[in-house]
Design a protein around this motif. Structure first.
Motif, PDB file in Angstrom:
ATOM      1  N   MET A   1     -22.508  14.750   1.137  1.00  0.00           N
ATOM      2  CA  MET A   1     -21.933  13.662   1.890  1.00  0.00           C
ATOM      3  C   MET A   1     -21.918  12.365   1.081  1.00  0.00           C
ATOM      4  N   SER A   2     -22.862  12.219   0.133  1.00  0.00           N
ATOM      5  CA  SER A   2     -22.907  10.983  -0.641  1.00  0.00           C
ATOM      6  C   SER A   2     -21.699  10.866  -1.575  1.00  0.00           C
ATOM      7  N   LEU A   3     -21.143  11.993  -2.001  1.00  0.00           N
ATOM      8  CA  LEU A   3     -19.953  11.948  -2.840  1.00  0.00           C
ATOM      9  C   LEU A   3     -18.765  11.379  -2.070  1.00  0.00           C
ATOM     10  N   VAL A   4     -18.649  11.725  -0.798  1.00  0.00           N
ATOM     11  CA  VAL A   4     -17.574  11.187   0.039  1.00  0.00           C
ATOM     12  C   VAL A   4     -17.734   9.684   0.202  1.00  0.00           C
ATOM     13  N   HIS A   5     -18.972   9.226   0.419  1.00  0.00           N
ATOM     14  CA  HIS A   5     -19.232   7.793   0.554  1.00  0.00           C
ATOM     15  C   HIS A   5     -18.941   7.056  -0.751  1.00  0.00           C
ATOM     16  N   LEU A   6     -19.290   7.669  -1.869  1.00  0.00           N
ATOM     17  CA  LEU A   6     -19.035   7.064  -3.173  1.00  0.00           C
ATOM     18  C   LEU A   6     -17.543   6.892  -3.415  1.00  0.00           C
ATOM     19  N   ILE A   7     -16.769   7.925  -3.149  1.00  0.00           N
ATOM     20  CA  ILE A   7     -15.318   7.857  -3.331  1.00  0.00           C
ATOM     21  C   ILE A   7     -14.712   6.835  -2.378  1.00  0.00           C
ATOM     22  N   SER A   8     -15.189   6.817  -1.139  1.00  0.00           N
ATOM     23  CA  SER A   8     -14.693   5.856  -0.152  1.00  0.00           C
ATOM     24  C   SER A   8     -14.998   4.420  -0.567  1.00  0.00           C
ATOM     25  N   ALA A   9     -16.216   4.179  -1.026  1.00  0.00           N
ATOM     26  CA  ALA A   9     -16.610   2.826  -1.436  1.00  0.00           C
ATOM     27  C   ALA A   9     -15.819   2.372  -2.660  1.00  0.00           C
ATOM     28  N   ASN A  10     -15.642   3.247  -3.633  1.00  0.00           N
ATOM     29  CA  ASN A  10     -14.874   2.873  -4.829  1.00  0.00           C
ATOM     30  C   ASN A  10     -13.404   2.633  -4.510  1.00  0.00           C
ATOM     31  N   THR A  11     -12.839   3.430  -3.608  1.00  0.00           N
ATOM     32  CA  THR A  11     -11.450   3.233  -3.219  1.00  0.00           C
ATOM     33  C   THR A  11     -11.277   1.892  -2.511  1.00  0.00           C
ATOM     34  N   ARG A  12     -12.196   1.579  -1.590  1.00  0.00           N
ATOM     35  CA  ARG A  12     -12.136   0.280  -0.907  1.00  0.00           C
ATOM     36  C   ARG A  12     -12.272  -0.866  -1.895  1.00  0.00           C
ATOM     37  N   MET A  13     -13.194  -0.732  -2.849  1.00  0.00           N
ATOM     38  CA  MET A  13     -13.399  -1.775  -3.848  1.00  0.00           C
ATOM     39  C   MET A  13     -12.138  -1.990  -4.682  1.00  0.00           C
ATOM     40  N   GLU A  14     -11.473  -0.905  -5.074  1.00  0.00           N
ATOM     41  CA  GLU A  14     -10.253  -1.020  -5.867  1.00  0.00           C
ATOM     42  C   GLU A  14      -9.148  -1.736  -5.086  1.00  0.00           C
ATOM     43  N   PHE A  15      -8.968  -1.371  -3.814  1.00  0.00           N
ATOM     44  CA  PHE A  15      -7.940  -2.027  -3.004  1.00  0.00           C
ATOM     45  C   PHE A  15      -8.253  -3.497  -2.772  1.00  0.00           C
ATOM     46  N   ILE A  16      -9.516  -3.821  -2.582  1.00  0.00           N
ATOM     47  CA  ILE A  16      -9.893  -5.225  -2.413  1.00  0.00           C
ATOM     48  C   ILE A  16      -9.588  -6.009  -3.679  1.00  0.00           C
ATOM     49  N   GLU A  17      -9.913  -5.443  -4.836  1.00  0.00           N
ATOM     50  CA  GLU A  17      -9.630  -6.130  -6.094  1.00  0.00           C
ATOM     51  C   GLU A  17      -8.128  -6.235  -6.352  1.00  0.00           C
ATOM     52  N   LEU A  18      -7.356  -5.210  -5.977  1.00  0.00           N
ATOM     53  CA  LEU A  18      -5.905  -5.291  -6.147  1.00  0.00           C
ATOM     54  C   LEU A  18      -5.321  -6.403  -5.291  1.00  0.00           C
ATOM     55  N   LYS A  19      -5.840  -6.569  -4.072  1.00  0.00           N
ATOM     56  CA  LYS A  19      -5.360  -7.647  -3.209  1.00  0.00           C
ATOM     57  C   LYS A  19      -5.865  -9.003  -3.678  1.00  0.00           C
ATOM     58  N   ARG A  20      -7.086  -9.062  -4.168  1.00  0.00           N
ATOM     59  CA  ARG A  20      -7.669 -10.328  -4.597  1.00  0.00           C
ATOM     60  C   ARG A  20      -6.949 -10.871  -5.824  1.00  0.00           C
ATOM     61  N   TYR A  21      -6.588  -9.988  -6.728  1.00  0.00           N
ATOM     62  CA  TYR A  21      -5.889 -10.396  -7.954  1.00  0.00           C
ATOM     63  C   TYR A  21      -4.435  -9.942  -7.862  1.00  0.00           C
ATOM     64  N   LEU A  22      -3.758 -10.408  -6.840  1.00  0.00           N
ATOM     65  CA  LEU A  22      -2.385  -9.986  -6.551  1.00  0.00           C
ATOM     66  C   LEU A  22      -1.407 -10.291  -7.692  1.00  0.00           C
ATOM     67  N   PRO A  23      -1.444 -11.473  -8.316  1.00  0.00           N
ATOM     68  CA  PRO A  23      -0.512 -11.693  -9.436  1.00  0.00           C
ATOM     69  C   PRO A  23      -0.705 -10.696 -10.577  1.00  0.00           C
ATOM     70  N   ASN A  24      -1.948 -10.358 -10.867  1.00  0.00           N
ATOM     71  CA  ASN A  24      -2.223  -9.375 -11.909  1.00  0.00           C
ATOM     72  C   ASN A  24      -1.696  -8.003 -11.512  1.00  0.00           C
ATOM     73  N   THR A  25      -1.849  -7.639 -10.241  1.00  0.00           N
ATOM     74  CA  THR A  25      -1.359  -6.358  -9.750  1.00  0.00           C
ATOM     75  C   THR A  25       0.163  -6.299  -9.832  1.00  0.00           C
ATOM     76  N   ILE A  26       0.816  -7.363  -9.418  1.00  0.00           N
ATOM     77  CA  ILE A  26       2.286  -7.412  -9.477  1.00  0.00           C
ATOM     78  C   ILE A  26       2.757  -7.332 -10.916  1.00  0.00           C
ATOM     79  N   ALA A  27       2.088  -8.054 -11.819  1.00  0.00           N
ATOM     80  CA  ALA A  27       2.465  -8.025 -13.233  1.00  0.00           C
ATOM     81  C   ALA A  27       2.275  -6.633 -13.824  1.00  0.00           C
ATOM     82  N   MET A  28       1.227  -5.933 -13.418  1.00  0.00           N
ATOM     83  CA  MET A  28       0.973  -4.581 -13.915  1.00  0.00           C
ATOM     84  C   MET A  28       2.093  -3.627 -13.499  1.00  0.00           C
TER      85      MET A  28
END
Length: 93
Positions: A1-28
């Motif tokens: 079950m910890s693997l599911v939580h790890l994947i979920s937490a990393n996915t949430r972190m990635e989406f938060i960072e993509l939204k936080r650095y929106l100009p960088n995401t758009i440029a990419m």
């Protein structure tokens, strides 16, 4: 079950960072799209018209593999540096 939580937490972190650095995401995404269009239309202009369909298919597959490889290689070093800077780098023994 910890693997599911790890994947979920990393996915949430990635989406938060993509939204936080929106100009960088758009440029990419814009950079990837421009390179893709350059390759796509370059094959049509430079390539042999008889084999254009096959060349375009190979070009699309090559572009996707190139993009994934470049993102993987650049992301490994960046992630290690970022985690060390944040103080969240963990050593697993």
């Amino acid at each position: 079950m910890s693997l599911v939580h790890l994947i979920s937490a990393n996915t949430r972190m990635e989406f938060i960072e993509l939204k936080r650095y929106l100009p960088n995401t758009i440029a990419m995404f814009l950079t990837f799209y421009i390179i893709f269009l350059a390759m796509f239309f370059g094959i049509n202009v430079i390539g042999d018209p008889q084999h254009a369909e096959t060349n375009i298919q190979y070009g699309i597959v090559n572009m996707v593999f190139w993009f994934l490889t470049m993102m993987t290689l650049s992301n490994i070093g960046f992630t290690i540096t970022l985690e060390a800077t944040r103080g969240t780098l963990e050593c697993v023994k």
